[in-house]
Design an enzyme around this catalytic site. Structure first.
Site, PDB file in Angstrom:
ATOM      1  N   GLU A 250       0.834  -1.208   0.000  1.00 54.39           N
ATOM      2  CA  GLU A 250       0.000   0.000   0.000  1.00 54.39           C
ATOM      3  C   GLU A 250       0.866   1.253   0.000  1.00 54.39           C
ATOM      4  OE1 GLU A 250      -2.684  -0.113   3.310  1.00 54.39           O
ATOM      5  OE2 GLU A 250      -3.687  -1.923   2.598  1.00 54.39           O
ATOM      6  N   LYS A 252       2.231   4.587   1.476  1.00 50.10           N
ATOM      7  CA  LYS A 252       2.350   5.092   2.857  1.00 50.10           C
ATOM      8  C   LYS A 252       2.165   6.608   2.794  1.00 50.10           C
ATOM      9  CE  LYS A 252       5.173   4.752   7.051  1.00 50.10           C
ATOM     10  NZ  LYS A 252       4.979   6.065   7.613  1.00 50.10           N
ATOM     11  N   PHE A 344      -7.267   2.506   5.216  1.00 52.41           N
ATOM     12  CA  PHE A 344      -6.473   1.310   4.941  1.00 52.41           C
ATOM     13  C   PHE A 344      -6.872   0.079   5.757  1.00 52.41           C
ATOM     14  CE2 PHE A 344      -3.673   4.087   7.597  1.00 52.41           C
ATOM     15  CZ  PHE A 344      -3.609   3.307   8.740  1.00 52.41           C
ATOM     16  N   LYS A 425       7.191  -1.500   6.714  1.00 50.11           N
ATOM     17  CA  LYS A 425       7.288  -0.242   5.956  1.00 50.11           C
ATOM     18  C   LYS A 425       8.655  -0.113   5.299  1.00 50.11           C
ATOM     19  CE  LYS A 425       8.297   2.347  10.213  1.00 50.11           C
ATOM     20  NZ  LYS A 425       7.946   3.443  11.094  1.00 50.11           N
TER      21      LYS A 425
HETATM   22  P1  ATP Z   1       6.263   6.589  11.025  1.00 47.04           P
HETATM   23  O1  ATP Z   1       6.829   7.699  11.854  1.00 47.04           O
HETATM   24  O2  ATP Z   1       7.247   5.920  10.102  1.00 47.04           O
HETATM   25  O3  ATP Z   1       4.962   6.909  10.362  1.00 47.04           O
HETATM   26  P2  ATP Z   1       4.958   5.209  13.160  1.00 47.04           P
HETATM   27  O4  ATP Z   1       5.688   4.650  14.327  1.00 47.04           O
HETATM   28  O5  ATP Z   1       4.091   6.398  13.376  1.00 47.04           O
HETATM   29  O6  ATP Z   1       6.004   5.443  12.022  1.00 47.04           O
HETATM   30  P3  ATP Z   1       4.382   2.728  11.911  1.00 47.04           P
HETATM   31  O7  ATP Z   1       3.339   1.761  12.266  1.00 47.04           O
HETATM   32  O8  ATP Z   1       5.771   2.332  12.151  1.00 47.04           O
HETATM   33  O9  ATP Z   1       4.016   4.099  12.594  1.00 47.04           O
HETATM   34  O10 ATP Z   1       4.292   3.065  10.372  1.00 47.04           O
HETATM   35  C1  ATP Z   1       3.064   3.052   9.765  1.00 47.04           C
HETATM   36  C2  ATP Z   1       2.431   4.425   9.852  1.00 47.04           C
HETATM   37  O11 ATP Z   1       2.247   4.918   8.557  1.00 47.04           O
HETATM   38  C3  ATP Z   1       1.067   4.332  10.476  1.00 47.04           C
HETATM   39  O12 ATP Z   1       1.104   4.657  11.850  1.00 47.04           O
HETATM   40  C4  ATP Z   1       0.228   5.315   9.685  1.00 47.04           C
HETATM   41  O13 ATP Z   1       0.133   6.532  10.370  1.00 47.04           O
HETATM   42  C5  ATP Z   1       1.007   5.561   8.415  1.00 47.04           C
HETATM   43  N1  ATP Z   1       0.388   5.034   7.201  1.00 47.04           N
HETATM   44  C6  ATP Z   1       0.233   5.712   6.053  1.00 47.04           C
HETATM   45  N2  ATP Z   1      -0.312   4.963   5.116  1.00 47.04           N
HETATM   46  C7  ATP Z   1      -0.530   3.755   5.642  1.00 47.04           C
HETATM   47  C8  ATP Z   1      -1.072   2.537   5.136  1.00 47.04           C
HETATM   48  N3  ATP Z   1      -1.487   2.409   3.884  1.00 47.04           N
HETATM   49  N4  ATP Z   1      -1.145   1.489   6.009  1.00 47.04           N
HETATM   50  C9  ATP Z   1      -0.722   1.590   7.276  1.00 47.04           C
HETATM   51  N5  ATP Z   1      -0.194   2.709   7.789  1.00 47.04           N
HETATM   52  C10 ATP Z   1      -0.093   3.786   6.981  1.00 47.04           C
END
Ligand code: ATP
Length: 593
Positions: A250, A252, A344, A425
């Site tokens: 997907e 991001k 999502f 990711k």
């Molecule tokens: P980051 O600072 O890299 O966003 P994080 O710790 O906030 O990291 P992670 O779960 O590691 O969160 O990375 C996924 C994040 O990306 C989710 O928290 C969400 O906010 C964002 N995101 C954007 N698009 C998507 C998607 N298609 N699916 C899941 N998460 C997504």
């Protein structure tokens, strides 16, 4: 249970230097609570009046609390201020001035803990004209009838800074001991917590229904589910291998994560942030769209809210989206910078819990539920079976201004509250650089030397979170990347949470000038992860020497505190070790002919 007793437990908690000791104190305190006291006692110990998603914030202004202390003790406002300058802790100031109060204590009757809690709630909820004066009066009355020690915690509680350093996992372990005498029931409690995000309710169900109640815990509308999180990998090959040769990929979106709860019958919608705070009022257009643009009677879905320019087709940076968080100007901003929500995941639909269904089934349903091309849209995705497909998709989304991709295991259930490889990711920042940015927790700070002396701020001691041990382990000192304004802001903010000795959940070998309660998260960029005998992150023995991980050339990025993350959501020790290993692999590949 008397508040006096609670205050004594808090004093003990402040004095203890081991985490296990902390759990024992909490266990003893919870055991003493009557059934109906459990919930308020847990919130109080978290320094809250209600779980964050209810949006009842306490945070009374310092100036206001100073006035209440003056009224309650008979000292002048100037005298209170002077004492506060000396102690740096308005709670201690209240305690000292109450001990030498010029007035007689209003009543000899002792407060029940619940009464203090209810009165604080009333103060927090007082609003409108004349509310400032009313709050000052209420708080002064409470203080005038309390003992010096009680005053310490009443004032800190009122300011929203209890400075106890008790984390969610610590409370869950104590509750496990209350229920079973052992810490091992924690996992089941944690599962229940992950789907309701409300420790007070967990404690209440535990004392009222016992372990059965916890085991049968179900998702419910308007109680946010703790978000599933992604692991990170640097290459498409590794992602595909990990996913067993096939996965969804997907886009991001770099916006604001939003969990949307909808009940069509009552027309109620609530939106929660990644930290599960209530964001509903900030996104009027998403509230409307959640009712108009979705199918079904009741649902919980997740997506990323992001500003998107329809004309140019470009996504706007995170900073612009976050501007919306400011309370004022929501309406204007929603016209000027319209938001879209890219959905999502689907977690609940028409009374049915979707967490345990495989991703592919959740996605299929989500595609039925959200079909339009309005404010709410589906997150774009492909199904990939080769690394080339993943790389092509990655290049494509990055050229559209997005951050990268999130690969998803087609068969995995939604794992609430955990960072697992069912989501992986890969961001554009992984390419060509050794490490991603990391989110660190501030555990201490240094007073400045030389030209920085005038700010009283010279840098930070920062830590990662070890989620296995529920401890914060130091990884770096940060002395660069601060503007003058930032130095002033950090000093002011950290002074409010400084504590006399190392907090029990901090593991450190070095000593900063001041310790602070682990509370604030910052984003840090570094050139490399190295090993160092000075730091405790991932500390282990190598060739007879104890070493931990450290950051080389760390600098703060993003301008300050990451408000969307709690200390327990910072980068974990495990992630640092994975990043260290990935970095080693990259170096080896780079060095190859
Ligand atoms: P980051 O600072 O890299 O966003 P994080 O710790 O906030 O990291 P992670 O779960 O590691 O969160 O990375 C996924 C994040 O990306 C989710 O928290 C969400 O906010 C964002 N995101 C954007 N698009 C998507 C998607 N298609 N699916 C899941 N998460 C997504």
């Amino acid at each position: 249970m008397l508040f006096e007793e609670v205050a004594k437990y808090y004093e003990k908690l402040e004095g203890i230097s081991s985490r296990l000791g902390m759990i024992d104190i909490l266990t003893e305190m919870f055991k003493k609570a009557k059934k109906e006291e459990m919930k308020p006692l847990i919130y109080m110990t978290q320094g809250m009046l209600a779980p964050p998603f209810e949006g009842i914030e306490i945070g009374i202004a310092e100036k206001l609390a100073e006035e209440s202390i003056a009224i309650a003790t008979g000292y002048s406002k100037e005298e209170v201020e002077k004492s506060f300058k000396k102690t740096g802790d308005l709670g201690v100031t209240a305690e000292q001035l109450m001990a030498q109060s010029k007035l007689k204590r209003m009543t000899k009757e002792k407060f029940e803990a619940r009464e203090v809690f209810e009165r604080m709630k009333k103060i927090a909820q007082t609003s409108g004209e004349g509310s400032k004066e009313a709050k000052i009066k209420e708080l002064a009355e409470l203080l005038a009838s309390s003992s010096p020690l009680e005053a310490r915690y009443i004032v800190r509680f009122a300011l929203g800074e209890l400075r106890l350093g008790v984390g969610d996992a610590t409370i869950l372990e104590a509750l496990s001991k209350v229920a079973t005498g052992e810490r091992s029931f924690k996992e089941k409690l944690e599962n229940a917590y992950n789907i309701c995000s409300d420790l007070g309710t967990i404690g209440e169900v535990l004392v009222e229904q016992g372990m059965k109640g916890i085991e049968n815990f179900k998702v419910s509308l308007f109680k946010p589910i703790r978000p599933a999180l992604a692991e990170r990998l640097p290459t498409a090959e590794e992602i595909l291998e990990r996913m067993g040769g096939k996965c969804a990929v997907e886009s991001k979106y770099d916006g604001l994560r939003a969990q949307v709860h909808v009940d069509k019958k009552s027309k109620r919608v609530e939106i929660f942030s990644r930290r599960l705070e209530r964001l509903t009022d900030m996104f009027p257009e998403i509230v409307k769209a959640a009712l108009d643009e979705t199918k079904g009677n009741s649902l919980i879905f997740e997506g990323e809210a992001i500003s998107y320019d329809e004309i140019t087709g470009q996504f706007r940076p995170f900073q612009e989206t976050i501007q919306r968080k400011r309370k004022h100007g929501v309406e204007e901003k929603s016209e000027e910078l319209p938001l879209h929500l890219f959905a999502f995941d689907l977690l609940y639909y028409n009374g049915e819990d979707y967490l345990d269904k495989p991703y592919e089934e959740r996605r299929k349903k989500l595609e039925e539920v959200i079909q339009g091309n309005g404010t709410i849209r589906l997150a774009d995705r492909i199904i990939a079976t080769t690394p080339q497909e993943i790389d092509r998709y990655f290049e494509d989304v990055v050229s559209n201004g997005l951050e990268g991709i999130v690969a998803k295991d087609l068969k995995a259930r939604y794992i609430a509250g955990a960072r697992k490889f069912s989501w992986i990711k890969m961001k554009r920042s992984y390419k060509g650089e050794l490490t991603d940015t990391v989110d660190l927790v501030i555990v201490g700070y240094y007073t400045g030397k030389g030209s920085r002396a005038e700010f009283g701020f010279g840098g930070l001691l920062a830590a990662v979170y070890n989620d296995k041990k529920d401890m914060f382990e130091t990884i770096t000192k940060i002395g660069t990347g601060f503007t003058e304004q930032m130095m002033q802001d950090f000093k002011k903010m950290l002074e409010k949470i400084k504590v006399e000795k190392k907090p029990a959940r901090v593991d450190a070998l070095i000593e900063p000038d001041f310790w602070v309660v682990p509370k604030y998260v910052i984003t840090v960029k570094a050139d490399e992860i190295t090993k160092s005998p000075m730091h405790t992150a991932g500390r282990h023995e190598e060739n007879g020497v104890e070493v931990g991980y450290a950051l080389r050339f760390p600098r703060i990025v993003g301008g300050g505190i990451r408000e969307d993350k709690s200390p327990e959501e910072a980068t974990t020790t495990k992630e640092i070790i994975e990043m260290f290993n990935q970095q080693r692999k990259t170096k080896l590949t780079d060095a190859a002919p």
